[in-house]
Design a protein around this motif. Structure first.
Motif, PDB file in Angstrom:
ATOM      1  N   VAL A 120      22.011 -21.414  48.028  1.00  0.00           N
ATOM      2  CA  VAL A 120      23.441 -21.589  48.305  1.00  0.00           C
ATOM      3  C   VAL A 120      23.665 -21.952  49.765  1.00  0.00           C
ATOM      4  O   VAL A 120      24.500 -22.796  50.110  1.00  0.00           O
ATOM      5  CB  VAL A 120      24.225 -20.306  47.931  1.00  0.00           C
ATOM      6  N   VAL A 121      22.894 -21.345  50.656  1.00  0.00           N
ATOM      7  CA  VAL A 121      23.041 -21.587  52.095  1.00  0.00           C
ATOM      8  C   VAL A 121      22.477 -22.955  52.487  1.00  0.00           C
ATOM      9  O   VAL A 121      22.993 -23.610  53.403  1.00  0.00           O
ATOM     10  CB  VAL A 121      22.329 -20.468  52.893  1.00  0.00           C
ATOM     11  N   SER A 122      21.455 -23.415  51.792  1.00  0.00           N
ATOM     12  CA  SER A 122      20.727 -24.620  52.199  1.00  0.00           C
ATOM     13  C   SER A 122      21.601 -25.868  52.356  1.00  0.00           C
ATOM     14  O   SER A 122      21.467 -26.590  53.354  1.00  0.00           O
ATOM     15  CB  SER A 122      19.593 -24.907  51.207  1.00  0.00           C
ATOM     16  N   PRO A 123      22.503 -26.196  51.403  1.00  0.00           N
ATOM     17  CA  PRO A 123      23.300 -27.413  51.602  1.00  0.00           C
ATOM     18  C   PRO A 123      24.249 -27.312  52.785  1.00  0.00           C
ATOM     19  O   PRO A 123      24.538 -28.324  53.435  1.00  0.00           O
ATOM     20  CB  PRO A 123      24.070 -27.560  50.281  1.00  0.00           C
ATOM     21  N   VAL A 124      24.742 -26.114  53.087  1.00  0.00           N
ATOM     22  CA  VAL A 124      25.608 -25.946  54.252  1.00  0.00           C
ATOM     23  C   VAL A 124      24.821 -26.238  55.525  1.00  0.00           C
ATOM     24  O   VAL A 124      25.280 -26.962  56.424  1.00  0.00           O
ATOM     25  CB  VAL A 124      26.189 -24.517  54.299  1.00  0.00           C
ATOM     26  N   PHE A 125      23.615 -25.685  55.606  1.00  0.00           N
ATOM     27  CA  PHE A 125      22.763 -25.918  56.767  1.00  0.00           C
ATOM     28  C   PHE A 125      22.412 -27.398  56.886  1.00  0.00           C
ATOM     29  O   PHE A 125      22.535 -28.003  57.965  1.00  0.00           O
ATOM     30  CB  PHE A 125      21.484 -25.085  56.638  1.00  0.00           C
ATOM     31  N   ALA A 126      21.991 -28.014  55.774  1.00  0.00           N
ATOM     32  CA  ALA A 126      21.575 -29.418  55.810  1.00  0.00           C
ATOM     33  C   ALA A 126      22.736 -30.332  56.184  1.00  0.00           C
ATOM     34  O   ALA A 126      22.584 -31.252  57.001  1.00  0.00           O
ATOM     35  CB  ALA A 126      20.986 -29.825  54.458  1.00  0.00           C
ATOM     36  N   GLY A 127      23.912 -30.088  55.592  1.00  0.00           N
ATOM     37  CA  GLY A 127      25.069 -30.927  55.895  1.00  0.00           C
ATOM     38  C   GLY A 127      25.527 -30.787  57.330  1.00  0.00           C
ATOM     39  O   GLY A 127      25.848 -31.777  57.996  1.00  0.00           O
ATOM     40  N   THR A 128      25.560 -29.551  57.828  1.00  0.00           N
ATOM     41  CA  THR A 128      25.981 -29.325  59.216  1.00  0.00           C
ATOM     42  C   THR A 128      24.988 -29.941  60.188  1.00  0.00           C
ATOM     43  O   THR A 128      25.377 -30.528  61.207  1.00  0.00           O
ATOM     44  CB  THR A 128      26.117 -27.810  59.483  1.00  0.00           C
ATOM     45  N   ARG A 129      23.700 -29.818  59.890  1.00  0.00           N
ATOM     46  CA  ARG A 129      22.694 -30.402  60.766  1.00  0.00           C
ATOM     47  C   ARG A 129      22.829 -31.917  60.828  1.00  0.00           C
ATOM     48  O   ARG A 129      22.746 -32.520  61.909  1.00  0.00           O
ATOM     49  CB  ARG A 129      21.294 -30.024  60.290  1.00  0.00           C
ATOM     50  N   MET A 130      23.058 -32.557  59.679  1.00  0.00           N
ATOM     51  CA  MET A 130      23.197 -34.006  59.682  1.00  0.00           C
ATOM     52  C   MET A 130      24.449 -34.441  60.432  1.00  0.00           C
ATOM     53  O   MET A 130      24.449 -35.453  61.145  1.00  0.00           O
ATOM     54  CB  MET A 130      23.233 -34.538  58.242  1.00  0.00           C
ATOM     55  N   ALA A 131      25.541 -33.704  60.272  1.00  0.00           N
ATOM     56  CA  ALA A 131      26.751 -34.027  61.031  1.00  0.00           C
ATOM     57  C   ALA A 131      26.524 -33.833  62.522  1.00  0.00           C
ATOM     58  O   ALA A 131      27.031 -34.592  63.358  1.00  0.00           O
ATOM     59  CB  ALA A 131      27.911 -33.168  60.547  1.00  0.00           C
ATOM     60  N   THR A 132      25.746 -32.810  62.886  1.00  0.00           N
ATOM     61  CA  THR A 132      25.430 -32.566  64.286  1.00  0.00           C
ATOM     62  C   THR A 132      24.640 -33.717  64.889  1.00  0.00           C
ATOM     63  O   THR A 132      24.784 -34.042  66.075  1.00  0.00           O
ATOM     64  CB  THR A 132      24.636 -31.251  64.428  1.00  0.00           C
ATOM     65  N   LEU A 133      23.792 -34.364  64.070  1.00  0.00           N
ATOM     66  CA  LEU A 133      23.046 -35.515  64.571  1.00  0.00           C
ATOM     67  C   LEU A 133      23.975 -36.607  65.079  1.00  0.00           C
ATOM     68  O   LEU A 133      23.670 -37.285  66.063  1.00  0.00           O
ATOM     69  CB  LEU A 133      22.144 -36.088  63.473  1.00  0.00           C
ATOM     70  N   SER A 134      25.105 -36.807  64.387  1.00  0.00           N
ATOM     71  CA  SER A 134      26.032 -37.840  64.838  1.00  0.00           C
ATOM     72  C   SER A 134      26.679 -37.455  66.168  1.00  0.00           C
ATOM     73  O   SER A 134      27.067 -38.320  66.951  1.00  0.00           O
ATOM     74  CB  SER A 134      27.102 -38.095  63.774  1.00  0.00           C
ATOM     75  N   ASP A 135      26.805 -36.152  66.442  1.00  0.00           N
ATOM     76  CA  ASP A 135      27.311 -35.711  67.743  1.00  0.00           C
ATOM     77  C   ASP A 135      26.254 -35.925  68.832  1.00  0.00           C
ATOM     78  O   ASP A 135      26.571 -36.319  69.955  1.00  0.00           O
ATOM     79  CB  ASP A 135      27.690 -34.225  67.699  1.00  0.00           C
ATOM     80  N   ILE A 136      25.013 -35.642  68.497  1.00  0.00           N
ATOM     81  CA  ILE A 136      23.931 -35.728  69.483  1.00  0.00           C
ATOM     82  C   ILE A 136      23.522 -37.170  69.745  1.00  0.00           C
ATOM     83  O   ILE A 136      23.294 -37.577  70.895  1.00  0.00           O
ATOM     84  CB  ILE A 136      22.714 -34.917  69.001  1.00  0.00           C
ATOM     85  N   LEU A 137      23.443 -37.979  68.666  1.00  0.00           N
ATOM     86  CA  LEU A 137      22.894 -39.335  68.770  1.00  0.00           C
ATOM     87  C   LEU A 137      23.939 -40.423  68.661  1.00  0.00           C
ATOM     88  O   LEU A 137      23.609 -41.608  68.815  1.00  0.00           O
ATOM     89  CB  LEU A 137      21.836 -39.546  67.670  1.00  0.00           C
ATOM     90  N   GLY A 138      25.205 -40.060  68.395  1.00  0.00           N
ATOM     91  CA  GLY A 138      26.216 -41.068  68.153  1.00  0.00           C
ATOM     92  C   GLY A 138      26.176 -41.534  66.714  1.00  0.00           C
ATOM     93  O   GLY A 138      25.349 -41.099  65.913  1.00  0.00           O
ATOM     94  N   GLY A 139      27.065 -42.446  66.366  1.00  0.00           N
ATOM     95  CA  GLY A 139      27.142 -42.904  64.974  1.00  0.00           C
ATOM     96  C   GLY A 139      26.406 -44.200  64.725  1.00  0.00           C
ATOM     97  O   GLY A 139      26.570 -44.809  63.678  1.00  0.00           O
ATOM     98  N   GLY A 140      25.581 -44.641  65.670  1.00  0.00           N
ATOM     99  CA  GLY A 140      24.907 -45.921  65.532  1.00  0.00           C
ATOM    100  C   GLY A 140      23.471 -45.803  65.065  1.00  0.00           C
ATOM    101  O   GLY A 140      23.118 -44.922  64.276  1.00  0.00           O
ATOM    102  N   ASP A 141      22.620 -46.685  65.600  1.00  0.00           N
ATOM    103  CA  ASP A 141      21.255 -46.795  65.103  1.00  0.00           C
ATOM    104  C   ASP A 141      20.422 -45.557  65.426  1.00  0.00           C
ATOM    105  O   ASP A 141      19.525 -45.199  64.657  1.00  0.00           O
ATOM    106  CB  ASP A 141      20.591 -48.037  65.690  1.00  0.00           C
ATOM    107  N   LEU A 142      20.698 -44.902  66.555  1.00  0.00           N
ATOM    108  CA  LEU A 142      19.945 -43.695  66.866  1.00  0.00           C
ATOM    109  C   LEU A 142      20.167 -42.626  65.795  1.00  0.00           C
ATOM    110  O   LEU A 142      19.238 -41.899  65.431  1.00  0.00           O
ATOM    111  CB  LEU A 142      20.342 -43.152  68.242  1.00  0.00           C
ATOM    112  N   PHE A 143      21.385 -42.526  65.288  1.00  0.00           N
ATOM    113  CA  PHE A 143      21.661 -41.564  64.212  1.00  0.00           C
ATOM    114  C   PHE A 143      20.839 -41.898  62.968  1.00  0.00           C
ATOM    115  O   PHE A 143      20.240 -41.016  62.342  1.00  0.00           O
ATOM    116  CB  PHE A 143      23.150 -41.573  63.865  1.00  0.00           C
TER     117      PHE A 143
END
Length: 400
Positions: A120-143
């Motif tokens: 139950v916890v896993s999709p929350v963690f996975a989704g939040t982590r992927m959204a965090t990538l867009s904060d860290i790397l931007g929404g372009g090719d680095l993401f």
């Protein structure tokens, strides 16, 4: 979100040069290996306690089913609260669940319940982590490349983790192996807490109906289906690997090779597309690859040998490089304040649909046999993917 400014290859080195991403990457490696080792150890523990193959297999099945619950009920958590806090709390909850599994005397019902809690916890963690990538790397090719690296880790962890888990269980009792998983989750939490910076919650208010808002957008619906539908058919050979290896007379070594071929092809395809192709090229080949990736399964109708079967699986796995192009369209289509929810829905749906695909493959194989089932998955899957690609070409590509 504007289109990527870069047209040539960026390369994975640029992504790994970002300190925050290195922390997320290292935490992902630890948590993935921990999850795989815990699955093996728990399965062995349940079998040791009950002597029941059914209950032992159920511990793996429970890794798929609760994803739908977590992805539905908790989809908005990653947007309502600061992402770093959500990630650290998820890791700590997972560590607590696995620690409870390791306590001597824990009953079967409690063990399976704790396994459900992890799922139950896993999709929350996975989704939040992927959204965090867009904060860290931007929404372009680095993401796109960062997300690709995490997928490569996940596929590689399947190859390394099961072998590592087997070795650990050769020298440790299952409950002791679970303690190693606890250490992995705690180390992941520490890396995320100390290696990433605090960012406020994306959603300023606790919106209701955020998932409905996402699914009301035709572009987002199509992109979700483009992630989900190929994956539902792609898992069919994996689900039927054991009876297929038996039919070939390949034994356990053949089964191991069949289980490894698809992940190896996936890693090779992603590495090539990420390292050698630029953003524009990856977007250009995404829809053609969606249409082609399942076609190698048609070769099962010709009763191939083990070697040819492995080549077919490698080829199908390499075709999954289409996901790099889809990633860019998806992050561009989703509003920033709903990005955590969108990634959670994507992750939960992907795991759920793969579980459904495995179950349907088993039912079909009972009726028409393994080879016919895999070949049929190739036909039906390719037709479905072509229909989705045609719709996506009109709805998504013009925006690029």
């Amino acid at each position: 979100m504007s289109a990527p400014a870069l047209s040539g290859p960026v390369g994975y080195g640029r992504v790994l040069a970002v300190p925050e991403f290195r922390a997320v990457f290292a935490a992902h490696v630890l948590s993935m290996l921990g999850v795989i080792v815990s699955e093996i150890a728990l399965s062995v523990l349940v079998y040791d306690l009950t002597g029941s193959p059914l209950l032992s297999a159920l511990t793996f099945a429970l890794g798929f089913l609760p994803y739908l619950v977590g992805g539905t009920l908790l989809a908005g958590v990653g947007d309502r609260y600061p992402a770093r806090r959500v990630l650290v709390v998820c890791d700590l909850v997972c560590a607590g669940c696995v620690a409870a599994m390791a306590v001597p005397g824990t009953g079967i019902g409690v063990l399976l319940g704790l396994r459900c809690a992890l799922a139950v916890v896993s999709p929350v963690f996975a989704g939040t982590r992927m959204a965090t990538l867009s904060d860290i790397l931007g929404g372009g090719d680095l993401f796109v490349l960062g997300r690709s690296l995490l997928r490569i880790v996940a596929q590689s962890a399947l190859l390394v983790g099961y072998g590592l888990g087997g070795l650990l269980l050769a020298v440790l009792a299952p409950r002791h192996a679970l303690l190693i998983t606890v250490a992995g989750f705690l180390a992941s939490a520490a890396l995320l807490r100390l290696g990433t910076r605090h960012r406020p919650a994306r959603a300023r208010i606790r919106e209701r109906g955020g998932t409905r808002q996402l699914l009301a957008d035709r572009r987002i619906r199509l992109l979700l289906l483009l992630f989900w539908i190929p994956a539902m058919f792609a898992v069919v050979p994996e689900a039927l690997a054991a009876p297929y290896a038996d039919a070939l007379g390949a034994g356990s070594p053949g089964l191991g090779l069949l289980m490894c071929a698809l992940p190896v092809g996936t890693v090779a395809g992603e590495l090539y597309a990420g390292a050698r192709l630029g953003p524009a090229a990856r977007e250009r080949i995404a829809l053609p690859l969606v249409c082609l990736t399942l076609l190698p399964y048609l070769g099962y109708a010709l009763h191939p040998s083990l070697t040819v079967s492995l080549l077919l699986l490698l080829l199908a796995g390499a075709g999954s490089a289409y996901t790099l192009g889809l990633d860019q369209w998806f992050v561009r289509a989703v509003p920033e304040e709903l990005r955590g929810r969108a990634m959670t829905v994507l992750s939960a749906g992907l795991m759920t649909i793969q579980g459904v695909g495995m179950a349907l493959a088993g039912v079909a194989a009972e009726t028409v046999g393994v080879r016919a089932t895999v070949a049929a998955a190739g036909v039906v899957g390719a037709v479905s993917c072509c229909a989705l690609a045609a719709a996506a070409r009109r709805a998504v590509r013009p925006e690029s």
